[in-house]
Each structure stands twice: as C-alpha cells, then as structure tokens.
Design an enzyme around this catalytic site. Structure first.
Site, PDB file in Angstrom:
ATOM      1  N   HIS A   1     -13.459  14.136 -59.019  1.00 28.63           N
ATOM      2  CA  HIS A   1     -14.332  15.190 -59.792  1.00 28.63           C
ATOM      3  C   HIS A   1     -15.529  15.398 -58.917  1.00 28.63           C
ATOM      4  CE1 HIS A   1     -12.974  14.920 -64.272  1.00 28.63           C
ATOM      5  NE2 HIS A   1     -11.841  14.964 -63.219  1.00 28.63           N
TER       6      HIS A   1
ATOM      7  N   GLU B   1     -18.700  15.459 -59.372  1.00 27.51           N
ATOM      8  CA  GLU B   1     -19.719  14.507 -59.569  1.00 27.51           C
ATOM      9  C   GLU B   1     -19.511  13.211 -58.896  1.00 27.51           C
ATOM     10  OE1 GLU B   1     -18.069  16.163 -61.917  1.00 27.51           O
ATOM     11  OE2 GLU B   1     -19.250  16.299 -63.735  1.00 27.51           O
TER      12      GLU B   1
ATOM     13  N   CYS C   1     -17.808  14.905 -67.841  1.00 28.15           N
ATOM     14  CA  CYS C   1     -16.863  14.207 -68.820  1.00 28.15           C
ATOM     15  C   CYS C   1     -17.247  12.976 -68.796  1.00 28.15           C
ATOM     16  CB  CYS C   1     -15.517  14.555 -68.305  1.00 28.15           C
ATOM     17  SG  CYS C   1     -15.021  13.262 -66.719  1.00 28.15           S
TER      18      CYS C   1
ATOM     19  N   CYS D   1     -17.296  10.809 -65.498  1.00 28.89           N
ATOM     20  CA  CYS D   1     -18.544  11.159 -64.704  1.00 28.89           C
ATOM     21  C   CYS D   1     -19.726  10.652 -65.403  1.00 28.89           C
ATOM     22  CB  CYS D   1     -18.564  12.546 -64.492  1.00 28.89           C
ATOM     23  SG  CYS D   1     -17.248  13.227 -63.427  1.00 28.89           S
TER      24      CYS D   1
END
Length: 158
Positions: A47, A49, A77, A80
C-alpha cells in the site's frame, strides 16, 4: 496533500488503485513517498503508506520515524494504521474517507484504543473531494472496462 495526489497518479498509470502517500519531517523535507503497488508486485502489503514508510526508514536508517507527518490520499486500513503506530509517526493527514476498510474513524477506530502505546495526531478530510473524485473516476473507468471485456468475450462465442 497535493504531492500525495500526484503520487496517486503514478499508481493509476500502473493500473493500481490511485492512492499516494508522502512522509515529511518537522521541517517539511520529504523522507519517503509511495503509491499503491499491490497488483503490480503481487504484494498485499504494498500500500502507498507502507511503501512510503519503508522508503523513509531506509533513508533515515531507523524504523522509528519520530517527529514526522504522513500525508495520504485515502484513510488508512488496519494494516497501514498498525505500521503507522509501530513507526511512531507523530501526525497522520488523510484525504478521502474509506467507508469499507478505513481504520481511522470511518469503519474502525484503530487509534482510539486507550491501551495503545503511542498517540497519533490525526487530521482527516484534507482535499477530500479531490481525493475521493480521483478514486471514484478510477473505479468507474474500471467498471466500464470490465463491462466492455464481458461484451467482447460474449461476441467471441458467436
């Protein structure tokens, strides 16, 4: 946040969900940046992040990213959010809310647990409309592509 939006464009060019993230120090210097790579790399942890945090940690040679701010175009999420907690980021700023998997207030309230060993300052909704529109346009385009593929494959049957 505008820079994070430009990073989201890089994800979209790869066919990834357009999410971008940038981590800056207290003086505004970029320590790490990232955009979604999960599909391209076959990596569920890639992701925006996580990519930004990994890049920053390598740059500063420390997994603790103290006195930093993470800007991300979509609410993180749970995965993260956990990485944000463990890296000791001081502040999180996000754009669009994620009502399906958001862990910072929309779906879950990850940082609200009083037993957490680190407090993160959170600001949501920055350039929310622009961030949300980018995601909506991407998914609309993707649905149209899937529909066209279905039509094309049904033509092949005849």
């Amino acid at each position: 946040m505008r820079y994070a939006l430009s990073l989201a464009d890089k994800a979209e060019c790869l066919g990834e969900i357009p999410v971008g993230a940038v981590l800056v120090d207290s003086e505004g210097n970029i320590l790490g940046e990232g955009w979604n790579f999960s599909i391209t790399e076959n990596d569920p942890t890639a992701h925006a992040e996580i990519v930004a945090l990994r890049n920053a940690a390598k740059k500063v040679q420390n997994y603790r990213l103290l006195n930093t701010t993470l800007y991300v175009t979509l609410e993180p999420c749970t995965m993260c959010a956990g990485a944000i907690l463990h890296s000791r980021i001081q502040r999180l700023v996000f754009g669009a809310s994620d009502y399906k998997t958001g862990a910072v207030g929309s779906r879950f309230h990850f940082f609200d647990d009083y037993q957490m060993n680190h407090k993160v300052e959170i600001t949501g909704g920055i350039l929310a409309q622009e961030c949300s529109e980018k995601l909506s346009a991407f998914f609309k385009k993707r649905r149209q592509q899937k529909k066209q593929e279905k039509i094309n494959s049904s033509k092949d049957l005849y």
